[in-house]
Design a protein around this motif. Sequence first.
Motif, PDB file in Angstrom:
ATOM      1  N   HIS A  65       0.860  -1.203   0.000  1.00 29.42           N
ATOM      2  CA  HIS A  65       0.000   0.000   0.000  1.00 29.42           C
ATOM      3  C   HIS A  65       0.893   1.249   0.000  1.00 29.42           C
ATOM      4  N   GLU A  66       0.388   2.304  -0.674  1.00 25.15           N
ATOM      5  CA  GLU A  66       1.065   3.604  -0.672  1.00 25.15           C
ATOM      6  C   GLU A  66      -0.015   4.692  -0.726  1.00 25.15           C
ATOM      7  N   ALA A  95      -5.485   9.089  -2.922  1.00 25.30           N
ATOM      8  CA  ALA A  95      -5.232   7.934  -3.792  1.00 25.30           C
ATOM      9  C   ALA A  95      -4.328   6.921  -3.103  1.00 25.30           C
ATOM     10  N   LEU A  96      -4.443   5.675  -3.556  1.00 24.34           N
ATOM     11  CA  LEU A  96      -3.490   4.629  -3.149  1.00 24.34           C
ATOM     12  C   LEU A  96      -2.737   4.187  -4.391  1.00 24.34           C
ATOM     13  N   ASP A  97      -1.433   4.253  -4.346  1.00 23.79           N
ATOM     14  CA  ASP A  97      -0.594   3.751  -5.446  1.00 23.79           C
ATOM     15  C   ASP A  97      -0.235   2.311  -5.092  1.00 23.79           C
ATOM     16  N   MET A  98      -1.208   1.386  -5.316  1.00 27.70           N
ATOM     17  CA  MET A  98      -0.970  -0.012  -4.963  1.00 27.70           C
ATOM     18  C   MET A  98       0.103  -0.594  -5.868  1.00 27.70           C
ATOM     19  N   THR A  99       0.981  -1.391  -5.275  1.00 23.49           N
ATOM     20  CA  THR A  99       2.166  -1.876  -5.983  1.00 23.49           C
ATOM     21  C   THR A  99       2.337  -3.376  -5.781  1.00 23.49           C
ATOM     22  N   ALA A 100       2.473  -4.097  -6.895  1.00 23.98           N
ATOM     23  CA  ALA A 100       2.813  -5.531  -6.814  1.00 23.98           C
ATOM     24  C   ALA A 100       4.317  -5.575  -6.541  1.00 23.98           C
ATOM     25  N   ARG A 142      -1.964  16.373   6.250  1.00 22.51           N
ATOM     26  CA  ARG A 142      -1.695  15.016   6.765  1.00 22.51           C
ATOM     27  C   ARG A 142      -2.261  13.945   5.854  1.00 22.51           C
ATOM     28  N   LEU A 143      -1.417  12.940   5.610  1.00 20.87           N
ATOM     29  CA  LEU A 143      -1.836  11.727   4.891  1.00 20.87           C
ATOM     30  C   LEU A 143      -1.693  10.568   5.873  1.00 20.87           C
ATOM     31  N   TRP A 144      -2.716   9.691   5.955  1.00 15.80           N
ATOM     32  CA  TRP A 144      -2.567   8.550   6.867  1.00 15.80           C
ATOM     33  C   TRP A 144      -3.218   7.318   6.260  1.00 15.80           C
ATOM     34  N   LEU A 145      -2.771   6.157   6.709  1.00 17.28           N
ATOM     35  CA  LEU A 145      -3.325   4.892   6.238  1.00 17.28           C
ATOM     36  C   LEU A 145      -3.232   3.845   7.335  1.00 17.28           C
ATOM     37  N   LYS A 146      -4.329   3.126   7.531  1.00  9.41           N
ATOM     38  CA  LYS A 146      -4.376   2.032   8.505  1.00  9.41           C
ATOM     39  C   LYS A 146      -4.650   0.725   7.776  1.00  9.41           C
ATOM     40  N   VAL A 147      -4.116  -0.376   8.296  1.00 10.31           N
ATOM     41  CA  VAL A 147      -4.433  -1.719   7.807  1.00 10.31           C
ATOM     42  C   VAL A 147      -5.045  -2.482   8.977  1.00 10.31           C
ATOM     43  N   ASP A 148      -6.283  -2.895   8.803  1.00  8.58           N
ATOM     44  CA  ASP A 148      -7.023  -3.574   9.885  1.00  8.58           C
ATOM     45  C   ASP A 148      -6.930  -2.791  11.194  1.00  8.58           C
ATOM     46  N   GLY A 149      -7.049  -1.465  11.065  1.00  7.02           N
ATOM     47  CA  GLY A 149      -7.102  -0.584  12.237  1.00  7.02           C
ATOM     48  C   GLY A 149      -5.751  -0.149  12.778  1.00  7.02           C
ATOM     49  N   ALA A 150      -4.669  -0.748  12.284  1.00  6.52           N
ATOM     50  CA  ALA A 150      -3.322  -0.373  12.774  1.00  6.52           C
ATOM     51  C   ALA A 150      -2.730   0.686  11.850  1.00  6.52           C
ATOM     52  N   ILE A 199      -8.435  -4.980   5.414  1.00  2.00           N
ATOM     53  CA  ILE A 199      -9.157  -3.736   5.095  1.00  2.00           C
ATOM     54  C   ILE A 199      -8.208  -2.562   5.329  1.00  2.00           C
ATOM     55  N   MET A 200      -8.116  -1.694   4.357  1.00  2.00           N
ATOM     56  CA  MET A 200      -7.335  -0.466   4.530  1.00  2.00           C
ATOM     57  C   MET A 200      -8.273   0.718   4.658  1.00  2.00           C
ATOM     58  N   GLU A 201      -7.903   1.639   5.550  1.00  2.00           N
ATOM     59  CA  GLU A 201      -8.593   2.923   5.666  1.00  2.00           C
ATOM     60  C   GLU A 201      -7.541   4.002   5.495  1.00  2.00           C
ATOM     61  N   ALA A 202      -7.813   4.973   4.659  1.00  2.00           N
ATOM     62  CA  ALA A 202      -6.849   6.046   4.396  1.00  2.00           C
ATOM     63  C   ALA A 202      -7.556   7.389   4.509  1.00  2.00           C
ATOM     64  N   GLY A 203      -6.763   8.425   4.823  1.00  2.07           N
ATOM     65  CA  GLY A 203      -7.377   9.747   4.967  1.00  2.07           C
ATOM     66  C   GLY A 203      -6.439  10.870   4.599  1.00  2.07           C
ATOM     67  N   LEU A 204      -7.078  11.991   4.240  1.00  4.28           N
ATOM     68  CA  LEU A 204      -6.387  13.264   4.025  1.00  4.28           C
ATOM     69  C   LEU A 204      -6.846  14.160   5.170  1.00  4.28           C
ATOM     70  N   ALA A 205      -5.994  14.262   6.195  1.00  7.05           N
ATOM     71  CA  ALA A 205      -6.385  14.969   7.419  1.00  7.05           C
ATOM     72  C   ALA A 205      -7.797  14.514   7.810  1.00  7.05           C
ATOM     73  N   ASP A 206      -8.658  15.472   8.156  1.00 12.61           N
ATOM     74  CA  ASP A 206     -10.068  15.099   8.448  1.00 12.61           C
ATOM     75  C   ASP A 206     -10.967  15.583   7.310  1.00 12.61           C
ATOM     76  N   ILE A 207     -10.324  15.770   6.143  1.00 16.52           N
ATOM     77  CA  ILE A 207     -11.068  16.278   4.990  1.00 16.52           C
ATOM     78  C   ILE A 207     -11.831  15.169   4.276  1.00 16.52           C
TER      79      ILE A 207
END
Length: 216
Positions: A65-66, A95-100, A142-150, A199-207
């Motif tokens: 994930h990116e 966006a997520l720049d998913m990478t194999a 701020r950019l953030w990303l969680k995987v299964d809540g972590a 499950i991934m959750e991602a955010g741009l600050a609280d926008i």
Amino acid sequence: MTERLKQFKEIGKKIVAVCRNYKGLTAAQGIPNPKTPSLFAKPTTAYITEGQSIRIPEGCNLLYHEVELGVVIKQKCSNVAVSDVDEYIGGFVLALDMTAKDFHNEAKANSRPWFLSKGFDTSCPVSDFIEKEKVPNYRDVRLWLKVDGAMKQDDSTADMIFSVPEVISYISKYITLEEGDVVLTGTPDGQGPVTDGQIMEAGLADIVSMKFSVTK
Ligand SMILES: O=C(O)/C=C/C(=O)CC(=O)C(=O)O
Ligand SMILES: [Mg+2]
């Protein structure tokens, strides 16, 4: 203009991505900061939106994930001065720049293109279009990303090596950008593996925030 740009996935012709554009990432990888932005392309067929799943490409055993800030281009432009870039920014996407990553590592080791490792179907999950006014300070958001809540990635665009205007000005010197094109501006440190069923959750600050599942 904004109404039309909300259809960026349909009207845009390309996704231009920048890599290794965060100081924290290059420091973590022990590599020098690039002297100019490193670019690659993703096809617009890579787009998915919430409700669709990220599909692990056949033969891939290491999907990364990116989380990235995407810039939606307002109108056709080329050779844009850094000081003029703002007038060509139509809005943003998360966006997520998913990478194999196994494909990517093999391509790097054999000096082969990154197109498959970065461009497979579902490799560019995006939020809805974000109006420019909602991101007043895109230089420090701020950019953030969680995987299964972590929490896995959590940084600011202030850590970029090349700013959004510098990236877009540089790209436009060589590649004409068109209405609806998206420029992915790089990922901060912390990119890592995600597997089937997570499950991934991602955010741009609280926008804006978005959730995507990963499936085989
Ligand atoms: O392994 C590398 O050198 C680069 C890996 C990437 O995926 C680069 C990006 O896409 C990024 O930095 O956002
Ligand atoms: Mg990236």
